[in-house]
Design an enzyme around this catalytic site. Structure first.
Site, PDB file in Angstrom:
ATOM      1  N   THR A 251       0.974   2.116   1.293  1.00 45.61           N
ATOM      2  CA  THR A 251      -0.302   2.556   1.884  1.00 45.61           C
ATOM      3  C   THR A 251      -1.438   1.605   1.522  1.00 45.61           C
ATOM      4  O   THR A 251      -2.251   1.223   2.376  1.00 45.61           O
ATOM      5  CB  THR A 251      -0.639   3.976   1.361  1.00 45.61           C
ATOM      6  OG1 THR A 251       0.490   4.824   1.565  1.00 45.61           O
ATOM      7  CG2 THR A 251      -1.863   4.541   2.065  1.00 45.61           C
TER       8      THR A 251
ATOM      9  N   ARG B 189       1.762  -4.198   6.381  1.00 44.27           N
ATOM     10  CA  ARG B 189       0.493  -3.956   5.703  1.00 44.27           C
ATOM     11  C   ARG B 189       0.103  -5.123   4.794  1.00 44.27           C
ATOM     12  O   ARG B 189      -1.068  -5.457   4.686  1.00 44.27           O
ATOM     13  CB  ARG B 189       0.561  -2.627   4.944  1.00 44.27           C
ATOM     14  CG  ARG B 189       0.432  -1.431   5.905  1.00 44.27           C
ATOM     15  CD  ARG B 189       0.800  -0.131   5.252  1.00 44.27           C
ATOM     16  NE  ARG B 189       0.332   1.033   6.010  1.00 44.27           N
ATOM     17  CZ  ARG B 189       0.665   2.274   5.719  1.00 44.27           C
ATOM     18  NH1 ARG B 189       1.463   2.531   4.693  1.00 44.27           N
ATOM     19  NH2 ARG B 189       0.210   3.285   6.441  1.00 44.27           N
TER      20      ARG B 189
ATOM     21  N   PHE C 220     -10.828  11.441   1.522  1.00 41.55           N
ATOM     22  CA  PHE C 220     -10.926  10.397   2.550  1.00 41.55           C
ATOM     23  C   PHE C 220     -10.744  10.933   3.979  1.00 41.55           C
ATOM     24  O   PHE C 220     -10.785  10.158   4.936  1.00 41.55           O
ATOM     25  CB  PHE C 220      -9.906   9.282   2.282  1.00 41.55           C
ATOM     26  CG  PHE C 220      -8.462   9.733   2.201  1.00 41.55           C
ATOM     27  CD1 PHE C 220      -7.717   9.942   3.357  1.00 41.55           C
ATOM     28  CD2 PHE C 220      -7.841   9.926   0.968  1.00 41.55           C
ATOM     29  CE1 PHE C 220      -6.391  10.343   3.299  1.00 41.55           C
ATOM     30  CE2 PHE C 220      -6.499  10.333   0.902  1.00 41.55           C
ATOM     31  CZ  PHE C 220      -5.785  10.543   2.071  1.00 41.55           C
TER      32      PHE C 220
ATOM     33  N   LYS D 129      -2.882   1.106  14.438  1.00 43.49           N
ATOM     34  CA  LYS D 129      -4.207   1.698  14.237  1.00 43.49           C
ATOM     35  C   LYS D 129      -5.329   0.805  14.811  1.00 43.49           C
ATOM     36  O   LYS D 129      -5.104  -0.374  15.110  1.00 43.49           O
ATOM     37  CB  LYS D 129      -4.420   1.936  12.732  1.00 43.49           C
ATOM     38  CG  LYS D 129      -3.472   2.994  12.149  1.00 43.49           C
ATOM     39  CD  LYS D 129      -3.772   3.258  10.669  1.00 43.49           C
ATOM     40  CE  LYS D 129      -2.869   4.333  10.101  1.00 43.49           C
ATOM     41  NZ  LYS D 129      -3.190   4.635   8.670  1.00 43.49           N
TER      42      LYS D 129
ATOM     43  N   ARG E 287       9.211   2.842   7.260  1.00 43.23           N
ATOM     44  CA  ARG E 287       8.337   2.889   6.074  1.00 43.23           C
ATOM     45  C   ARG E 287       8.477   1.604   5.255  1.00 43.23           C
ATOM     46  O   ARG E 287       7.492   1.111   4.689  1.00 43.23           O
ATOM     47  CB  ARG E 287       8.688   4.107   5.195  1.00 43.23           C
ATOM     48  CG  ARG E 287       8.431   5.470   5.816  1.00 43.23           C
ATOM     49  CD  ARG E 287       6.982   5.813   6.033  1.00 43.23           C
ATOM     50  NE  ARG E 287       6.166   5.712   4.843  1.00 43.23           N
ATOM     51  CZ  ARG E 287       4.905   6.165   4.761  1.00 43.23           C
ATOM     52  NH1 ARG E 287       4.329   6.766   5.799  1.00 43.23           N
ATOM     53  NH2 ARG E 287       4.218   6.014   3.666  1.00 43.23           N
TER      54      ARG E 287
ATOM     55  N   TYR F 159      -3.937  14.506  11.401  1.00 40.39           N
ATOM     56  CA  TYR F 159      -4.024  14.278   9.953  1.00 40.39           C
ATOM     57  C   TYR F 159      -4.377  15.553   9.184  1.00 40.39           C
ATOM     58  O   TYR F 159      -4.876  15.469   8.058  1.00 40.39           O
ATOM     59  CB  TYR F 159      -5.028  13.173   9.655  1.00 40.39           C
ATOM     60  CG  TYR F 159      -4.447  11.768   9.801  1.00 40.39           C
ATOM     61  CD1 TYR F 159      -3.375  11.359   9.003  1.00 40.39           C
ATOM     62  CD2 TYR F 159      -4.959  10.859  10.707  1.00 40.39           C
ATOM     63  CE1 TYR F 159      -2.829  10.092   9.114  1.00 40.39           C
ATOM     64  CE2 TYR F 159      -4.427   9.568  10.825  1.00 40.39           C
ATOM     65  CZ  TYR F 159      -3.358   9.193  10.021  1.00 40.39           C
ATOM     66  OH  TYR F 159      -2.825   7.935  10.120  1.00 40.39           O
TER      67      TYR F 159
ATOM     68  N   HIS G 283       0.620   3.523  11.132  1.00 41.79           N
ATOM     69  CA  HIS G 283       1.089   4.820  10.630  1.00 41.79           C
ATOM     70  C   HIS G 283       2.583   4.897  10.878  1.00 41.79           C
ATOM     71  O   HIS G 283       3.076   4.390  11.893  1.00 41.79           O
ATOM     72  CB  HIS G 283       0.407   5.981  11.384  1.00 41.79           C
ATOM     73  CG  HIS G 283       1.100   7.298  11.150  1.00 41.79           C
ATOM     74  ND1 HIS G 283       0.816   8.091  10.069  1.00 41.79           N
ATOM     75  CD2 HIS G 283       2.107   7.922  11.822  1.00 41.79           C
ATOM     76  CE1 HIS G 283       1.607   9.160  10.098  1.00 41.79           C
ATOM     77  NE2 HIS G 283       2.407   9.079  11.156  1.00 41.79           N
TER      78      HIS G 283
ATOM     79  N   GLU H 169       5.635  14.844  14.982  1.00 41.93           N
ATOM     80  CA  GLU H 169       4.656  13.828  15.387  1.00 41.93           C
ATOM     81  C   GLU H 169       5.009  13.232  16.748  1.00 41.93           C
ATOM     82  O   GLU H 169       4.114  12.919  17.539  1.00 41.93           O
ATOM     83  CB  GLU H 169       4.564  12.732  14.315  1.00 41.93           C
ATOM     84  CG  GLU H 169       3.928  13.253  13.023  1.00 41.93           C
ATOM     85  CD  GLU H 169       3.831  12.201  11.914  1.00 41.93           C
ATOM     86  OE1 GLU H 169       3.310  12.534  10.843  1.00 41.93           O
ATOM     87  OE2 GLU H 169       4.276  11.043  12.128  1.00 41.93           O
TER      88      GLU H 169
END
Ligand code: ADP
Ligand code: MG
Length: 139
Positions: free
Chosen positions: A93, A104, A59, A11, A87, A51, A117, A128
C-alpha cells in the site's frame, strides 16, 4: 490452483499521467488476463460505498475525494490465483515499502495516490466485481 477473477482499479493519479497502458502491460506480463475493462468517473456516493470498510479510518474522506478527482479504469483480471497474484504485482500500500518491479514501486506518488486498487480476498473480489460489472460484461 483454481482460476480466479479479481477487481482492479487504475486510480486517478495514474489515469492523469497516462499510465493505463503501462499498468496493463505489467498486469499482462504477470499472466493476468484483462477480461473486462471500462473507464468512468466515480460519484462521491459510489466511492463512499466502495470504500465503506474504511469509513472510520482517518484517511477515509481524503481517499474518497482522491478517488473522485478524475477518471478511473475499473477492470476484471482473470488467472490462476489472480487475487493474490494481483496483490503481488501491485506491491505494498505504501510505495516506500513496495518491492522493486511492482506497480506501486514504479508509479505510485504516495500512500494515498498509489495508482491501483486490487481486491484482497476471493469473497471481496466477487462483491467488488458485481459492484461495477454485470455478468454479460465479463467474457
Ligand atoms: P490497499 O489498497 O493496499 O488494499 P487499504 O485497503 O488498506 O490498502 O487502503 C485503501 C486505500 O486507502 C489505499 O490503497 C490508499 O489509497 C488509501 N490509504 C491507505 N492507508 C492510508 C493512509 N495511511 N493514508 C492515506 N491513505 C491511505
Ligand atoms: Mg484494500
Amino acid at each position: 490452483m483454481a482460476i480466479e477473477n479479481t477487481l482492479s482499479i487504475i486510480k486517478p493519479d495514474a489515469t492523469d499521467r497516462n499510465l493505463t497502458g503501462a499498468i496493463n502491460s505489467k498486469l499482462e506480463k504477470a499472466g493476468l488476463k484483462i477480461i473486462a475493462q471500462k473507464r468512468l468517473k466515480l460519484s462521491r456516493e459510489m466511492a463512499q460505498k466502495f470504500y465503506e470498510v474504511h469509513k472510520d479510518r482517518p484517511f477515509y474522506n481524503d481517499l474518497v475525494d482522491f478517488m473522485i478527482s478524475g477518471p478511473v479504469v475499473v477492470q476484471v483480471l482473470s488467472g490462476e490465483n489472480a487475487v493474490m497474484l494481483n496483490r503481488e504485482v501491485m506491491g505494498a500500500t505504501n510505495p516506500s515499502e513496495a518491492k522493486d518491479g511492482t506497480i506501486r514501486k514504479e508509479f505510485a506518488l504516495s500512500i494515498e495516490a498509489n495508482s491501483v486498487h486490487g481486491s484482497d480476498s476471493l469473497e471481496n473480489a466477487k462483491n467488488e466485481i458485481s459492484f461495477f460489472f454485470s455478468s454479460i460484461e465479463i467474457v
